[in-house]
Design an enzyme around this catalytic site. Sequence first.
Site, short mmCIF file in Angstrom:
data_model
loop_
_atom_site.label_atom_id
_atom_site.label_comp_id
_atom_site.label_asym_id
_atom_site.label_seq_id
_atom_site.Cartn_x
_atom_site.Cartn_y
_atom_site.Cartn_z
N ASN A 7 46.72 -66.71 80.28
CA ASN A 7 47.34 -65.72 79.40
C ASN A 7 46.74 -65.87 78.00
O ASN A 7 46.85 -66.93 77.37
CB ASN A 7 48.86 -65.97 79.38
N HIS A 10 47.98 -65.19 72.85
CA HIS A 10 48.01 -65.82 71.53
C HIS A 10 46.66 -65.83 70.82
O HIS A 10 46.58 -66.15 69.64
CB HIS A 10 48.67 -67.19 71.61
N HIS A 43 50.26 -59.70 78.03
CA HIS A 43 51.59 -59.08 77.98
C HIS A 43 51.56 -58.02 76.89
O HIS A 43 51.47 -58.34 75.71
CB HIS A 43 52.62 -60.17 77.65
N ARG A 45 53.49 -55.98 74.85
CA ARG A 45 54.90 -55.90 74.45
C ARG A 45 55.22 -54.56 73.82
O ARG A 45 54.37 -53.94 73.20
CB ARG A 45 55.23 -57.02 73.45
N ARG A 49 53.27 -56.87 69.28
CA ARG A 49 53.12 -57.94 68.28
C ARG A 49 51.82 -58.70 68.43
O ARG A 49 51.35 -59.32 67.50
CB ARG A 49 54.31 -58.89 68.32
N GLU A 70 51.29 -58.09 82.21
CA GLU A 70 52.70 -58.47 82.09
C GLU A 70 53.38 -57.38 81.27
O GLU A 70 52.86 -56.95 80.24
CB GLU A 70 52.75 -59.81 81.36
N THR A 101 58.96 -64.93 76.46
CA THR A 101 59.88 -64.52 77.54
C THR A 101 60.89 -65.65 77.77
O THR A 101 60.51 -66.80 77.98
CB THR A 101 59.08 -64.26 78.83
N GLU A 151 56.98 -64.79 90.59
CA GLU A 151 56.55 -65.90 89.74
C GLU A 151 57.81 -66.63 89.29
O GLU A 151 58.68 -66.05 88.65
CB GLU A 151 55.77 -65.39 88.52
N HIS A 198 55.12 -70.68 82.91
CA HIS A 198 55.85 -70.74 81.64
C HIS A 198 56.05 -72.19 81.21
O HIS A 198 56.62 -72.99 81.94
CB HIS A 198 57.21 -70.03 81.68
N1 PXP Z 1 54.39 -66.26 82.92
C1 PXP Z 1 55.15 -65.35 82.30
C2 PXP Z 1 55.87 -64.35 83.13
C3 PXP Z 1 55.22 -65.31 80.90
O1 PXP Z 1 55.99 -64.40 80.29
C4 PXP Z 1 54.47 -66.23 80.15
C5 PXP Z 1 54.48 -66.16 78.66
O2 PXP Z 1 53.94 -64.97 78.22
C6 PXP Z 1 53.70 -67.16 80.85
C7 PXP Z 1 53.70 -67.18 82.24
C8 PXP Z 1 52.89 -68.17 80.14
O3 PXP Z 1 53.75 -69.04 79.48
P1 PXP Z 1 53.14 -70.08 78.45
O4 PXP Z 1 52.54 -69.28 77.33
O5 PXP Z 1 54.33 -70.88 78.04
O6 PXP Z 1 52.11 -70.86 79.20
#
Ligand code: PXP
Length: 249
Positions: A7, A10, A43, A45, A49, A70, A101, A151, A198
């Site tokens: 992901n 960031h 994601h 949003r 953001r 996402e 999330t 997931e 996550h």
């Molecule tokens: N899976 C989902 C569904 C998420 O919303 C996120 C965060 O955007 C992640 C995985 C990844 O989480 P992390 O950034 O804490 O690794």
Amino acid sequence: MIELGVNIDHVATVRQARRGHEPCPVQAAFEAIAGGADSITVHLREDRRHVQDADVRRLRAEIPVALNLEMAATDEMVGIACEVRPAIAMLVPEGRHEVTTEGGLDVRAQAARVREVVQRLAAAGIPTSIFVDADPAQIDAAAKAGAKVCEVHTGPYAHAVLAAGGRTEDAAVQAELAKVRAAGAAIVAAGLQFNAGHGLATANVRPIAALPKVAELHIGHSIVSRAVFVGIRQAVAEMKLAMVEAAAG
Ligand code: PXP
């Protein structure tokens, strides 16, 4: 073999701090792929953001691996997904005031709506993954809604590891891990693909990667954080190695 979806939200967060062009999420995606990412996740949003619409379109057009989108189960996002056609749509709950999330989607509370969204996505050829808490009732509802993947939210497990000072053998950690394991078994029994994510980091990923039948882990924040020091390619390679070693036992 267990797969890693990276992901890159960031990377876009840092770019949006100046609303300019760098760092570029597409370039980050290519670096992540070079480090061993099997797919890339963003994601989009509602408040935009971090990731922007143009990022999603560029990634879809340019990267040579699956793009996981996402998204909240809103009409706007379904419309964008049907147009962009990601490899999979990952439904998550979304709150304006959350920093990330915060929990799984409450599929039971909005079963008809989720089913309708899954059907609209399926009609456009897009399979759906639903982000769920490790709760058999939610997994059952997600399966009934037509999801192809669930997931499991590993945030509670990750928090338990932190609270235990990193000791994964701690009883509270093991209790959270058992919930994820049971959720995974329920997902597989329902005929769906078991993914998890996550709050995962190299320090806590191994017990999750070693769970039976877990197909993909979705990891963002810890990889981008580590990348500040070693670069995305290496950060992804370190994560992938930890996952693959653990999965191999
Ligand atoms: N899976 C989902 C569904 C998420 O919303 C996120 C965060 O955007 C992640 C995985 C990844 O989480 P992390 O950034 O804490 O690794």
